[in-house]
Design an enzyme around this catalytic site. Structure first.
Site, PDB file in Angstrom:
ATOM      1  N   TYR A  17      37.101 -68.618   1.323  1.00  0.00           N
ATOM      2  CA  TYR A  17      37.073 -67.601   0.306  1.00  0.00           C
ATOM      3  C   TYR A  17      38.199 -66.695   0.384  1.00  0.00           C
ATOM      4  O   TYR A  17      39.259 -66.539  -0.564  1.00  0.00           O
ATOM      5  CB  TYR A  17      35.745 -66.785   0.202  1.00  0.00           C
ATOM      6  CG  TYR A  17      35.998 -65.645  -0.645  1.00  0.00           C
ATOM      7  CD1 TYR A  17      35.987 -65.545  -2.158  1.00  0.00           C
ATOM      8  CD2 TYR A  17      36.134 -64.448  -0.171  1.00  0.00           C
ATOM      9  CE1 TYR A  17      36.087 -64.519  -2.692  1.00  0.00           C
ATOM     10  CE2 TYR A  17      36.227 -63.075  -0.886  1.00  0.00           C
ATOM     11  CZ  TYR A  17      36.212 -63.087  -2.220  1.00  0.00           C
ATOM     12  OH  TYR A  17      36.719 -62.174  -2.870  1.00  0.00           O
ATOM     13  N   SER A  51      41.634 -59.841  -3.075  1.00  0.00           N
ATOM     14  CA  SER A  51      40.801 -59.308  -2.197  1.00  0.00           C
ATOM     15  C   SER A  51      41.493 -58.690  -0.888  1.00  0.00           C
ATOM     16  O   SER A  51      42.139 -59.431  -0.424  1.00  0.00           O
ATOM     17  CB  SER A  51      39.571 -60.219  -1.964  1.00  0.00           C
ATOM     18  OG  SER A  51      38.649 -59.688  -0.888  1.00  0.00           O
TER      19      SER A  51
END
Length: 252
Positions: free
Chosen positions: A164, A149
């Protein structure tokens, strides 16, 4: 119609019942691979993806497996080889955000689950993929693509999602290291770092779409744009690409 080239081998796409994973599964089926649509809970979504692939002339099966559970991962790879043939590629897409909370408000059990799904799970899948594809184990080589990501590399990120972001940074580092480890055995390993993509997960993430509006392209990305990137990385067109992180983020 799906791609005319059939028999390219099997591809496992984890977390493929919706969003980016579903788009990747459909694209790789179109490319001529037999696709294993993995899911942990959304059986209906996975079967819908399989039905769509079948409807376009492709090959696919849905297999339930929680990537955080070692036994489930082993069964996933066993079924793939039994029902779909030799493994050509693995796409580690399954993941979770873990929920939004400052680090001083994080729950230990939720943090452990986040790490098991986003980091340990992909590593376990890579273990089995290497065993199946490595020329040192009698395989013919292959490709591993880990979905990371842009959140791992674009500060300040989204408040409350620091753990995360850390897991996605781990995936980029893991990909680079593993690429060197298995390159002599015919396996290429790369990662893809999407920006904000139009999926249910991004819709559930506070501030995600507002952040996308600040990108140079000024819009949210589409799942098919990630799928096309993965398709290229898996294909012979990327035969000299390994250890790379491909950013697909609208210019961030």
């Amino acid at each position: 119609m799906m791609g005319t080239e059939q028999g390219k081998g099997a591809v496992i796409v984890t977390g493929a019942s919706r969003g980016i994973g579903a788009a990747i599964a459909r694209k790789l089926a179109e490319d001529g691979y037999g696709v294993v649509v993995n899911y942990a809970a959304d059986a209906a979504g996975a079967e819908s993806v399989v039905s769509d692939i079948h409807g376009h002339g492709g090959r696919a099966i849905a297999v339930r497996a929680d990537v955080a559970v070692p036994g489930d991962v082993a069964d996933l790879f066993d079924r793939t080889q039994q029902e779909m043939g030799p493994l050509a590629a693995l796409v580690n897409n399954a993941g979770t955000t873990g929920g939004q909370a400052r680090i001083d408000e994080q729950d230990a059990d939720k943090l452990t689950r986040l790490m098991r799904v986003n980091v340990v799970g992909p590593m376990l899948c890579a273990k089995h993929a290497v065993q199946a594809m490595s020329t040192a184990h009698g395989g013919t080589g292959g490709s591993i693509v880990n979905i990371a990501s842009i959140a791992a590399q674009a500060p300040p990120g989204i408040p409350g999602y620091v753990p995360y972001e850390a897991t996605k940074g781990a995936m980029v580092t893991f990909s680079r290291g593993l690429s060197n480890e298995v390159a002599p055995e015919g396996i290429r390993v790369n990662s893809v770092s999407p920006g904000v993509i139009d999926t249910a997960m991004s819709a559930e993430t506070p501030g995600a779409k507002q952040a996308a509006a600040t990108t140079p392209l000024g819009r949210v990305g589409r799942p098919d744009e990630i799928a096309d990137t993965v398709s290229w990385l898996v294909s012979p067109a990327a035969s000299y690409v390994t250890g790379a992180d491909v950013t697909v983020s609208g210019g961030i």
